[in-house]
Design a protein around this motif. Structure first.
Motif, PDB file in Angstrom:
ATOM      1  N   LEU A  35      22.305 -57.822   1.171  1.00  0.00           N
ATOM      2  CA  LEU A  35      21.741 -59.046   0.625  1.00  0.00           C
ATOM      3  C   LEU A  35      22.305 -60.283   1.310  1.00  0.00           C
ATOM      4  O   LEU A  35      21.587 -61.265   1.527  1.00  0.00           O
ATOM      5  CB  LEU A  35      21.986 -59.124  -0.888  1.00  0.00           C
ATOM      6  CG  LEU A  35      21.387 -60.331  -1.602  1.00  0.00           C
ATOM      7  CD1 LEU A  35      19.871 -60.326  -1.501  1.00  0.00           C
ATOM      8  CD2 LEU A  35      21.829 -60.357  -3.054  1.00  0.00           C
ATOM      9  N   SER A  36      23.569 -60.255   1.677  1.00  0.00           N
ATOM     10  CA  SER A  36      24.183 -61.414   2.343  1.00  0.00           C
ATOM     11  C   SER A  36      23.451 -61.754   3.636  1.00  0.00           C
ATOM     12  O   SER A  36      23.108 -62.921   3.878  1.00  0.00           O
ATOM     13  CB  SER A  36      25.654 -61.132   2.656  1.00  0.00           C
ATOM     14  OG  SER A  36      26.378 -60.902   1.490  1.00  0.00           O
ATOM     15  N   GLN A  37      23.211 -60.751   4.460  1.00  0.00           N
ATOM     16  CA  GLN A  37      22.547 -61.007   5.727  1.00  0.00           C
ATOM     17  C   GLN A  37      21.079 -61.389   5.522  1.00  0.00           C
ATOM     18  O   GLN A  37      20.580 -62.303   6.174  1.00  0.00           O
ATOM     19  CB  GLN A  37      22.655 -59.801   6.668  1.00  0.00           C
ATOM     20  CG  GLN A  37      24.010 -59.657   7.320  1.00  0.00           C
ATOM     21  CD  GLN A  37      25.025 -58.994   6.405  1.00  0.00           C
ATOM     22  OE1 GLN A  37      24.779 -57.961   5.826  1.00  0.00           O
ATOM     23  NE2 GLN A  37      26.193 -59.612   6.283  1.00  0.00           N
ATOM     24  N   LEU A  38      20.397 -60.707   4.629  1.00  0.00           N
ATOM     25  CA  LEU A  38      18.993 -61.023   4.384  1.00  0.00           C
ATOM     26  C   LEU A  38      18.832 -62.433   3.813  1.00  0.00           C
ATOM     27  O   LEU A  38      17.914 -63.164   4.186  1.00  0.00           O
ATOM     28  CB  LEU A  38      18.366 -59.993   3.453  1.00  0.00           C
ATOM     29  CG  LEU A  38      18.227 -58.587   4.035  1.00  0.00           C
ATOM     30  CD1 LEU A  38      17.734 -57.615   2.971  1.00  0.00           C
ATOM     31  CD2 LEU A  38      17.292 -58.591   5.231  1.00  0.00           C
ATOM     32  N   SER A  39      19.727 -62.816   2.921  1.00  0.00           N
ATOM     33  CA  SER A  39      19.670 -64.157   2.334  1.00  0.00           C
ATOM     34  C   SER A  39      19.935 -65.224   3.383  1.00  0.00           C
ATOM     35  O   SER A  39      19.255 -66.261   3.422  1.00  0.00           O
ATOM     36  CB  SER A  39      20.695 -64.284   1.203  1.00  0.00           C
ATOM     37  OG  SER A  39      20.415 -63.363   0.182  1.00  0.00           O
ATOM     38  N   ASN A  40      20.921 -64.990   4.229  1.00  0.00           N
ATOM     39  CA  ASN A  40      21.218 -65.945   5.291  1.00  0.00           C
ATOM     40  C   ASN A  40      20.076 -66.020   6.296  1.00  0.00           C
ATOM     41  O   ASN A  40      19.760 -67.095   6.804  1.00  0.00           O
ATOM     42  CB  ASN A  40      22.542 -65.599   5.972  1.00  0.00           C
ATOM     43  CG  ASN A  40      23.721 -66.179   5.238  1.00  0.00           C
ATOM     44  OD1 ASN A  40      24.135 -67.293   5.516  1.00  0.00           O
ATOM     45  ND2 ASN A  40      24.251 -65.428   4.273  1.00  0.00           N
ATOM     46  N   LEU A  41      19.444 -64.894   6.570  1.00  0.00           N
ATOM     47  CA  LEU A  41      18.281 -64.893   7.460  1.00  0.00           C
ATOM     48  C   LEU A  41      17.148 -65.719   6.852  1.00  0.00           C
ATOM     49  O   LEU A  41      16.497 -66.515   7.538  1.00  0.00           O
ATOM     50  CB  LEU A  41      17.830 -63.456   7.731  1.00  0.00           C
ATOM     51  CG  LEU A  41      16.703 -63.273   8.730  1.00  0.00           C
ATOM     52  CD1 LEU A  41      17.067 -63.835  10.098  1.00  0.00           C
ATOM     53  CD2 LEU A  41      16.354 -61.788   8.852  1.00  0.00           C
ATOM     54  N   ALA A  42      16.928 -65.568   5.550  1.00  0.00           N
ATOM     55  CA  ALA A  42      15.908 -66.365   4.862  1.00  0.00           C
ATOM     56  C   ALA A  42      16.235 -67.854   4.941  1.00  0.00           C
ATOM     57  O   ALA A  42      15.351 -68.682   5.185  1.00  0.00           O
ATOM     58  CB  ALA A  42      15.781 -65.922   3.407  1.00  0.00           C
TER      59      ALA A  42
END
Length: 185
Positions: A35-42
């Motif tokens: 979730l950390s990486q996906l959220s930062n990507l968003a």
């Protein structure tokens, strides 16, 4: 169009998020399941767009802010995470802080936050949770669906955190008067 300072600020936020994701991707093979990486990507993608134009509705910025507060506050206690790595510091402290500052200080459309926005801001983390459980991702030791009581308790805490953050943002938005010059409405 946004003013040059607002555009530069949002490019800084996007750059912080993208750098965190890039560094994490070098560190981990399956970075895209966290979730950390996906959220930062968003955040990186959305803030590129927000650098050019701020929509009339604050929904997107509120959703990103709520999500990044979750990333920031859940990481250290639930993952026993450390912040010694640059990617971790960017993803869990720097970028979430910048996104919160953007919502609180930079955005010009807080008055348009609706009472139901905090509830709808639960959609992105809920979608991730469904994927997480459905595909048995097991990215987070503290969120092990094989232990239903503990899993449910922790999800309940995270849900409470998200709702408190969302309704706090709503209250903040309702207190700020509308900005007279919303040039990119």
């Amino acid at each position: 169009m946004n003013t040059a300072p607002v555009a530069l600020w949002r490019l800084l936020v996007a750059g912080s998020a993208a750098t965190g994701v890039g560094l994490a991707a070098q560190e981990y093979d399956v970075w895209w399941t966290a979730l950390s990486q996906l959220s930062n990507l968003a955040v990186a993608v959305c803030f590129l767009g927000l650098a050019v134009r701020e929509p009339r509705s604050p929904w997107l910025r509120g959703a990103l802010t709520t999500l990044m507060v979750l990333v920031a506050l859940a990481y250290v206690p639930m993952q026993n995470g450390n912040l010694w790595h640059a990617w971790s510091l960017l993803e869990h402290v720097v970028t979430p802080s910048l996104v919160v500052l953007d919502f609180v200080l930079v955005g010009r459309n807080h008055h348009a936050v609706r009472w139901w926005h905090p509830l709808s801001w639960l959609a992105p983390p809920t979608a991730y949770l469904l994927w997480y459980v459905g595909d048995h991702l097991a990215v987070y030791a503290a969120l092990d669906a094989a232990h239903p009581a503990q899993f449910g308790q922790r999800i309940g805490i995270l849900l409470g955190l998200l709702l408190a953050t969302g309704f706090g943002l709503y209250a903040l938005g309702r207190r700020r008067p509308p900005t007279a010059d919303l040039t990119n409405a």
